[in-house]
Design a protein around this motif. Structure first.
Motif, PDB file in Angstrom:
ATOM      1  N   ILE A   1       0.832  -1.209   0.000  1.00 25.31           N
ATOM      2  CA  ILE A   1       0.000   0.000   0.000  1.00 25.31           C
ATOM      3  C   ILE A   1       0.865   1.258   0.000  1.00 25.31           C
ATOM      4  O   ILE A   1       0.565   2.222  -0.707  1.00 25.31           O
ATOM      5  CB  ILE A   1      -0.971  -0.011   1.208  1.00 25.31           C
ATOM      6  CG1 ILE A   1      -1.958  -1.169   1.074  1.00 25.31           C
ATOM      7  CG2 ILE A   1      -1.714   1.308   1.341  1.00 25.31           C
ATOM      8  CD1 ILE A   1      -2.764  -1.164  -0.206  1.00 25.31           C
ATOM      9  N   ILE A   2       1.941   1.249   0.768  1.00 28.36           N
ATOM     10  CA  ILE A   2       2.845   2.409   0.776  1.00 28.36           C
ATOM     11  C   ILE A   2       3.435   2.610  -0.616  1.00 28.36           C
ATOM     12  O   ILE A   2       3.486   3.736  -1.121  1.00 28.36           O
ATOM     13  CB  ILE A   2       3.954   2.238   1.843  1.00 28.36           C
ATOM     14  CG1 ILE A   2       3.358   2.316   3.249  1.00 28.36           C
ATOM     15  CG2 ILE A   2       5.034   3.303   1.668  1.00 28.36           C
ATOM     16  CD1 ILE A   2       4.318   1.939   4.358  1.00 28.36           C
TER      17      ILE A   2
ATOM     18  N   GLN B   1       2.217   1.653  -3.521  1.00 24.57           N
ATOM     19  CA  GLN B   1       1.181   2.125  -4.438  1.00 24.57           C
ATOM     20  C   GLN B   1       0.873   3.600  -4.215  1.00 24.57           C
ATOM     21  O   GLN B   1       0.732   4.364  -5.173  1.00 24.57           O
ATOM     22  CB  GLN B   1      -0.076   1.271  -4.295  1.00 24.57           C
ATOM     23  CG  GLN B   1       0.090  -0.130  -4.823  1.00 24.57           C
ATOM     24  CD  GLN B   1      -1.151  -0.983  -4.668  1.00 24.57           C
ATOM     25  OE1 GLN B   1      -2.192  -0.555  -4.179  1.00 24.57           O
ATOM     26  NE2 GLN B   1      -1.052  -2.239  -5.093  1.00 24.57           N
ATOM     27  N   CYS B   2       0.779   4.013  -2.954  1.00 27.04           N
ATOM     28  CA  CYS B   2       0.521   5.428  -2.639  1.00 27.04           C
ATOM     29  C   CYS B   2       1.634   6.315  -3.185  1.00 27.04           C
ATOM     30  O   CYS B   2       1.368   7.341  -3.826  1.00 27.04           O
ATOM     31  CB  CYS B   2       0.410   5.643  -1.131  1.00 27.04           C
ATOM     32  SG  CYS B   2      -1.091   5.039  -0.385  1.00 27.04           S
TER      33      CYS B   2
ATOM     34  N   VAL C   1       1.538   6.566  -7.032  1.00 28.81           N
ATOM     35  CA  VAL C   1       0.454   7.439  -7.485  1.00 28.81           C
ATOM     36  C   VAL C   1       0.804   8.902  -7.231  1.00 28.81           C
ATOM     37  O   VAL C   1       0.565   9.762  -8.082  1.00 28.81           O
ATOM     38  CB  VAL C   1      -0.885   7.046  -6.806  1.00 28.81           C
ATOM     39  CG1 VAL C   1      -1.946   8.092  -7.025  1.00 28.81           C
ATOM     40  CG2 VAL C   1      -1.369   5.704  -7.335  1.00 28.81           C
ATOM     41  N   VAL C   2       1.405   9.203  -6.094  1.00 28.00           N
ATOM     42  CA  VAL C   2       1.820  10.582  -5.792  1.00 28.00           C
ATOM     43  C   VAL C   2       2.863  11.052  -6.804  1.00 28.00           C
ATOM     44  O   VAL C   2       2.776  12.179  -7.310  1.00 28.00           O
ATOM     45  CB  VAL C   2       2.359  10.685  -4.338  1.00 28.00           C
ATOM     46  CG1 VAL C   2       3.099  11.996  -4.112  1.00 28.00           C
ATOM     47  CG2 VAL C   2       1.223  10.538  -3.340  1.00 28.00           C
TER      48      VAL C   2
ATOM     49  N   LYS D   1      -7.169   5.158  -9.700  1.00 26.84           N
ATOM     50  CA  LYS D   1      -6.069   4.640  -8.883  1.00 26.84           C
ATOM     51  C   LYS D   1      -5.945   5.434  -7.577  1.00 26.84           C
ATOM     52  O   LYS D   1      -5.718   4.849  -6.517  1.00 26.84           O
ATOM     53  CB  LYS D   1      -4.749   4.681  -9.663  1.00 26.84           C
ATOM     54  CG  LYS D   1      -4.661   3.623 -10.739  1.00 26.84           C
ATOM     55  CD  LYS D   1      -3.350   3.702 -11.479  1.00 26.84           C
ATOM     56  CE  LYS D   1      -2.476   2.603 -10.948  1.00 26.84           C
ATOM     57  NZ  LYS D   1      -1.309   2.326 -11.781  1.00 26.84           N
ATOM     58  N   ILE D   2      -6.104   6.738  -7.657  1.00 24.36           N
ATOM     59  CA  ILE D   2      -6.066   7.575  -6.450  1.00 24.36           C
ATOM     60  C   ILE D   2      -7.212   7.193  -5.522  1.00 24.36           C
ATOM     61  O   ILE D   2      -7.027   7.041  -4.306  1.00 24.36           O
ATOM     62  CB  ILE D   2      -6.123   9.071  -6.816  1.00 24.36           C
ATOM     63  CG1 ILE D   2      -4.832   9.497  -7.521  1.00 24.36           C
ATOM     64  CG2 ILE D   2      -6.381   9.940  -5.581  1.00 24.36           C
ATOM     65  CD1 ILE D   2      -4.881  10.873  -8.152  1.00 24.36           C
TER      66      ILE D   2
ATOM     67  N   VAL E   1      -6.456   3.625  -3.969  1.00 21.72           N
ATOM     68  CA  VAL E   1      -5.421   3.674  -2.933  1.00 21.72           C
ATOM     69  C   VAL E   1      -5.953   4.389  -1.691  1.00 21.72           C
ATOM     70  O   VAL E   1      -5.705   3.951  -0.563  1.00 21.72           O
ATOM     71  CB  VAL E   1      -4.136   4.336  -3.480  1.00 21.72           C
ATOM     72  CG1 VAL E   1      -3.154   4.642  -2.374  1.00 21.72           C
ATOM     73  CG2 VAL E   1      -3.499   3.449  -4.535  1.00 21.72           C
ATOM     74  N   SER E   2      -6.698   5.455  -1.874  1.00 23.65           N
ATOM     75  CA  SER E   2      -7.294   6.169  -0.738  1.00 23.65           C
ATOM     76  C   SER E   2      -8.263   5.265   0.022  1.00 23.65           C
ATOM     77  O   SER E   2      -8.274   5.249   1.256  1.00 23.65           O
ATOM     78  CB  SER E   2      -8.031   7.421  -1.215  1.00 23.65           C
ATOM     79  OG  SER E   2      -7.167   8.290  -1.885  1.00 23.65           O
TER      80      SER E   2
ATOM     81  N   VAL F   1      -6.279   2.678   2.045  1.00 27.13           N
ATOM     82  CA  VAL F   1      -5.704   3.288   3.250  1.00 27.13           C
ATOM     83  C   VAL F   1      -6.791   3.534   4.287  1.00 27.13           C
ATOM     84  O   VAL F   1      -6.623   3.226   5.474  1.00 27.13           O
ATOM     85  CB  VAL F   1      -4.964   4.602   2.897  1.00 27.13           C
ATOM     86  CG1 VAL F   1      -4.592   5.383   4.145  1.00 27.13           C
ATOM     87  CG2 VAL F   1      -3.729   4.305   2.065  1.00 27.13           C
TER      88      VAL F   1
END
Length: 164
Positions: A82-83, A85-86, A89-90, A111-112, A115-116, A119
């Protein structure tokens, strides 16, 4: 057993390749040469934990420390994934003006959102996971969470525009 475990190891190797190639791509657009971005490091670590998880899968024992270790390995895979992927995306979002001719902006938004959502679910699930007797919830969350993680890679397939 003979198909699933090796397939998971192969998948983990492909994940390493995915994170390396994305790192290469981001560096191309940042003009930084080869730099190890944090998303690549976390992505490769998640792949490592997936390999360890697949090796430990199916080994039955009553040793509590072993069971705890399996949970830690699985949780580490999820957290690092997850980290990664975040952070990816950033990075893509920051470069969206440079990359706008190469990707589908609607897929970036999906995708944003994904991932949101992952989280958010992780954060609200922590209290329920800490309490001991939610076995069915834990299993359901684990499987559905994996679907969300895999959906990220499916979206990656639709993310990049094809060359004409």
């Amino acid at each position: 057993y003979l198909i699933f475990k090796p397939a998971m190891v192969i998948t983990a190797i492909l994940l390493c390749f995915y994170w390396y190639k994305n790192n290469f791509l981001i560096n191309q657009f940042k003009n930084t040469g080869f730099k190890k971005n944090a998303f690549m490091i976390f992505g490769i670590l998640s792949a490592f934990f997936l390999i360890v998880h697949s090796i430990l899968l199916g080994l039955e024992t009553d040793i509590k420390i072993f069971k705890f270790l399996r949970r830690v390995v699985l949780l580490s895979f999820i957290i690092f994934e997850i980290i990664a992927q975040c952070l990816l995306v950033v990075n893509i979002y920051r470069l969206k003006n440079s990359l706008k001719n190469y990707f589908n902006s609607n897929i970036l938004k999906l995708k944003i959102l994904l991932v949101s959502l992952l989280v958010f679910i992780a954060i609200i699930s922590i209290p329920l996971l800490i309490v001991g007797k939610n076995v069915h919830f834990k299993h359901g969350l684990e499987w559905n969470y994996f679907i969300g993680i895999i959906l990220f890679y499916l979206l990656s397939n639709f993310f990049w525009k094809k060359k004409k």
